[in-house]
Design a protein around this motif. Structure first.
Motif, PDB file in Angstrom:
ATOM      1  N   ALA A 188      88.360 -20.237 -14.408  1.00 26.63           N
ATOM      2  CA  ALA A 188      87.014 -20.759 -14.143  1.00 26.63           C
ATOM      3  C   ALA A 188      86.313 -21.139 -15.446  1.00 26.63           C
ATOM      4  O   ALA A 188      85.635 -22.173 -15.524  1.00 26.63           O
ATOM      5  CB  ALA A 188      86.198 -19.720 -13.378  1.00 26.63           C
ATOM      6  N   GLU A 189      86.495 -20.311 -16.474  1.00 26.74           N
ATOM      7  CA  GLU A 189      85.889 -20.613 -17.774  1.00 26.74           C
ATOM      8  C   GLU A 189      86.483 -21.886 -18.367  1.00 26.74           C
ATOM      9  O   GLU A 189      85.768 -22.711 -18.940  1.00 26.74           O
ATOM     10  CB  GLU A 189      86.099 -19.433 -18.724  1.00 26.74           C
ATOM     11  CG  GLU A 189      85.281 -18.202 -18.366  1.00 26.74           C
ATOM     12  CD  GLU A 189      85.535 -17.047 -19.316  1.00 26.74           C
ATOM     13  OE1 GLU A 189      86.298 -17.238 -20.299  1.00 26.74           O
ATOM     14  OE2 GLU A 189      84.994 -15.952 -19.088  1.00 26.74           O
ATOM     15  N   LYS A 194      80.000 -22.697 -14.290  1.00 28.29           N
ATOM     16  CA  LYS A 194      78.887 -21.874 -14.766  1.00 28.29           C
ATOM     17  C   LYS A 194      78.578 -20.722 -13.813  1.00 28.29           C
ATOM     18  O   LYS A 194      78.272 -19.611 -14.233  1.00 28.29           O
ATOM     19  CB  LYS A 194      77.643 -22.751 -14.953  1.00 28.29           C
ATOM     20  CG  LYS A 194      77.838 -23.901 -15.932  1.00 28.29           C
ATOM     21  CD  LYS A 194      78.204 -23.400 -17.318  1.00 28.29           C
ATOM     22  CE  LYS A 194      78.345 -24.564 -18.303  1.00 28.29           C
ATOM     23  NZ  LYS A 194      78.757 -24.095 -19.648  1.00 28.29           N
ATOM     24  N   ALA A 195      78.632 -21.013 -12.512  1.00 24.85           N
ATOM     25  CA  ALA A 195      78.306 -19.980 -11.525  1.00 24.85           C
ATOM     26  C   ALA A 195      79.427 -18.939 -11.454  1.00 24.85           C
ATOM     27  O   ALA A 195      80.605 -19.301 -11.448  1.00 24.85           O
ATOM     28  CB  ALA A 195      78.094 -20.605 -10.153  1.00 24.85           C
ATOM     29  N   PRO A 196      79.100 -17.667 -11.431  1.00 27.87           N
ATOM     30  CA  PRO A 196      80.138 -16.632 -11.347  1.00 27.87           C
ATOM     31  C   PRO A 196      80.850 -16.664  -9.996  1.00 27.87           C
ATOM     32  O   PRO A 196      80.262 -17.044  -8.978  1.00 27.87           O
ATOM     33  CB  PRO A 196      79.361 -15.326 -11.522  1.00 27.87           C
ATOM     34  CG  PRO A 196      77.963 -15.659 -11.095  1.00 27.87           C
ATOM     35  CD  PRO A 196      77.747 -17.086 -11.476  1.00 27.87           C
ATOM     36  N   ILE A 197      82.103 -16.297  -9.993  1.00 30.05           N
ATOM     37  CA  ILE A 197      82.876 -16.224  -8.747  1.00 30.05           C
ATOM     38  C   ILE A 197      82.495 -14.937  -8.025  1.00 30.05           C
ATOM     39  O   ILE A 197      82.525 -13.858  -8.592  1.00 30.05           O
ATOM     40  CB  ILE A 197      84.388 -16.241  -9.047  1.00 30.05           C
ATOM     41  CG1 ILE A 197      84.770 -17.551  -9.740  1.00 30.05           C
ATOM     42  CG2 ILE A 197      85.193 -16.055  -7.772  1.00 30.05           C
ATOM     43  CD1 ILE A 197      86.204 -17.597 -10.216  1.00 30.05           C
ATOM     44  N   ARG A 198      82.115 -15.077  -6.764  1.00 29.87           N
ATOM     45  CA  ARG A 198      81.657 -13.924  -5.983  1.00 29.87           C
ATOM     46  C   ARG A 198      82.705 -13.412  -5.008  1.00 29.87           C
ATOM     47  O   ARG A 198      82.726 -12.238  -4.681  1.00 29.87           O
ATOM     48  CB  ARG A 198      80.397 -14.304  -5.187  1.00 29.87           C
ATOM     49  CG  ARG A 198      79.211 -14.701  -6.021  1.00 29.87           C
ATOM     50  CD  ARG A 198      78.736 -13.565  -6.893  1.00 29.87           C
ATOM     51  NE  ARG A 198      77.487 -13.889  -7.567  1.00 29.87           N
ATOM     52  CZ  ARG A 198      76.973 -13.167  -8.542  1.00 29.87           C
ATOM     53  NH1 ARG A 198      77.615 -12.093  -8.966  1.00 29.87           N
ATOM     54  NH2 ARG A 198      75.840 -13.520  -9.120  1.00 29.87           N
ATOM     55  N   ARG A 199      83.578 -14.307  -4.511  1.00 28.08           N
ATOM     56  CA  ARG A 199      84.509 -13.908  -3.450  1.00 28.08           C
ATOM     57  C   ARG A 199      85.929 -14.352  -3.788  1.00 28.08           C
ATOM     58  O   ARG A 199      86.150 -15.459  -4.288  1.00 28.08           O
ATOM     59  CB  ARG A 199      84.089 -14.531  -2.112  1.00 28.08           C
ATOM     60  CG  ARG A 199      82.809 -13.924  -1.537  1.00 28.08           C
ATOM     61  CD  ARG A 199      82.268 -14.746  -0.381  1.00 28.08           C
ATOM     62  NE  ARG A 199      81.830 -16.071  -0.847  1.00 28.08           N
ATOM     63  CZ  ARG A 199      80.654 -16.294  -1.406  1.00 28.08           C
ATOM     64  NH1 ARG A 199      79.790 -15.301  -1.594  1.00 28.08           N
ATOM     65  NH2 ARG A 199      80.336 -17.521  -1.798  1.00 28.08           N
ATOM     66  N   GLN A 247      69.250 -10.013  -5.342  1.00 29.86           N
ATOM     67  CA  GLN A 247      68.892 -11.094  -6.245  1.00 29.86           C
ATOM     68  C   GLN A 247      70.027 -11.286  -7.240  1.00 29.86           C
ATOM     69  O   GLN A 247      70.392 -10.353  -7.956  1.00 29.86           O
ATOM     70  CB  GLN A 247      67.599 -10.751  -6.996  1.00 29.86           C
ATOM     71  CG  GLN A 247      66.399 -10.612  -6.062  1.00 29.86           C
ATOM     72  CD  GLN A 247      65.134 -10.291  -6.827  1.00 29.86           C
ATOM     73  OE1 GLN A 247      65.098 -10.430  -8.037  1.00 29.86           O
ATOM     74  NE2 GLN A 247      64.110  -9.871  -6.143  1.00 29.86           N
ATOM     75  N   PRO A 248      70.582 -12.501  -7.335  1.00 29.20           N
ATOM     76  CA  PRO A 248      71.709 -12.753  -8.231  1.00 29.20           C
ATOM     77  C   PRO A 248      71.432 -12.383  -9.681  1.00 29.20           C
ATOM     78  O   PRO A 248      72.292 -11.866 -10.367  1.00 29.20           O
ATOM     79  CB  PRO A 248      71.937 -14.264  -8.078  1.00 29.20           C
ATOM     80  CG  PRO A 248      71.369 -14.599  -6.730  1.00 29.20           C
ATOM     81  CD  PRO A 248      70.210 -13.680  -6.546  1.00 29.20           C
ATOM     82  N   GLU A 249      70.192 -12.656 -10.144  1.00 29.67           N
ATOM     83  CA  GLU A 249      69.899 -12.364 -11.545  1.00 29.67           C
ATOM     84  C   GLU A 249      70.030 -10.873 -11.831  1.00 29.67           C
ATOM     85  O   GLU A 249      70.547 -10.455 -12.862  1.00 29.67           O
ATOM     86  CB  GLU A 249      68.470 -12.832 -11.896  1.00 29.67           C
ATOM     87  CG  GLU A 249      68.283 -14.344 -11.816  1.00 29.67           C
ATOM     88  CD  GLU A 249      68.104 -14.817 -10.378  1.00 29.67           C
ATOM     89  OE1 GLU A 249      68.153 -16.039 -10.155  1.00 29.67           O
ATOM     90  OE2 GLU A 249      67.925 -13.963  -9.498  1.00 29.67           O
TER      91      GLU A 249
END
Length: 326
Positions: A188-189, A194-199, A247-249
């Motif tokens: 991913a990097e 930019k968005a983190p992988i969640r699943r 909250q994602p942050e």
């Protein structure tokens, strides 16, 4: 579609992380280029079953045609073995079982006369725990898990004690899924995401390894999240309250990234070979005989897939749909 080598994870790939063993003299068992594979993973001093057999020809005595015709001179300069790496099922099981036992019972000096059985024994790292796998035959074939079952039972029968593993690697071990997550984040990097992988989505045809492992890792992720929430509560009740509001942050501040690992079962292998996929996962027949490894407790819920589809194409399409990519 071009796939780079770092995107492919084999059952033994996570051995790269076990650097504390890379400078030890290790016996490797399996078939194929096991010595080359071990060296590519970082192991510097590798001994194969065949090299051990040649150095100590009196050890391999089951096959009468392979027994030495004359008494060979004693081997004096063979290195002491400090660990055992089991890559996969060997070709001659009787030879590998005998010589691995000799190494464990002699504390790495199979030419020595046995006095006391050492315990704990030398470190054993085993890859690929599948009891069965699906080939062209109508019924599943023996996998490395069957070989491990033989070794464990022989060791216990001879010594009265349990064979212990330093690590079990490959599905369903969480070590493998953590390594996969690590490589996915690297990819991913490289892609500039930019968005983190969640699943994560884990696709497989074997409920006892693929699905069990994915669900076990999902449980691990949930447990890790809960532990981080509890740690946040101790540090700051306000921060913990914010995190529970999803909250994602705040999740990023608490170092929580991966949320879940969804298991997808396909019907083109061990599971219901050539059968139609049920439309509802709840219609699946729950496994009643545990084919998993001895060191993994049987939990019926862990072999129940999040989703059941016909084949890998359908599984990928399902993941795309869940991520709103289709």
């Amino acid at each position: 579609l071009q796939v780079s080598p770092e995107q492919v994870i084999l059952s033994h790939s996570p051995l790269r992380l076990f650097s504390e063993f890379h400078h030890k003299c290790v016996l490797v068992a399996g078939q194929g280029p096991v010595e080359e594979n071990a060296r590519n993973l970082g192991f510097k001093h590798v001994v194969t079953i065949e090299a051990l057999r040649k150095a100590f020809p009196l050890l391999d005595m089951v096959d009468q045609s392979r027994r030495p015709k004359e008494l060979p001179p004693p081997t004096t300069d063979f290195p002491t073995i400090e660990g055992v790496i089991l890559f996969g099922e060997p070709v001659r099981w009787e030879t590998s079982l005998q010589l691995i036992m000799d190494v464990l019972l002699s504390n790495g000096n199979p030419g020595a006369e046995l006095e006391d059985i050492p315990y704990p024994h030398l470190p054993v790292l085993a890859c690929n725990m599948d009891l069965l796998w699906m080939a062209e035959a109508k019924m599943p074939r023996f996998g490395h898990g069957t070989f491990l079952l033989c070794l464990e039972n022989i060791y216990k029968k001879v010594t009265g004690r349990e064979l212990k593993y330093e690590a079990l690697i490959g599905k369903p071990s969480t070590v493998t899924y953590r390594y996969a997550e690590y490589l996915i984040k690297q990819q991913a990097e490289k892609q500039g995401w930019k968005a983190p992988i969640r699943r994560l989505y884990a696709i497989g045809d074997n409920p006892m390894s693929d699905i069990y492992g994915a669900n076990l890792y999902n449980s691990y992720l949930k447990s890790a999240q809960q532990s981080q929430v509890e740690a946040a509560v101790k540090r700051s009740p306000v921060a913990a309250s914010a995190q529970t509001e999803d909250q994602p942050e705040q999740r990023e501040d608490c170092n929580i990234s991966m949320e879940s690992c969804e298991s997808i079962l396909v019907c083109t292998g061990v599971y219901r070979h050539n059968a139609e996929a049920p439309g509802n996962p709840e219609e699946c027949v729950t496994e009643t005989v545990f084919h998993g490894h001895r060191d993994f407790c049987f939990d019926p819920s862990l072999v129940e897939a999040s989703y059941v589809v016909q084949d890998v194409h359908d599984a990928v399409q399902l993941a795309f749909k869940k991520e709103n990519w289709s």
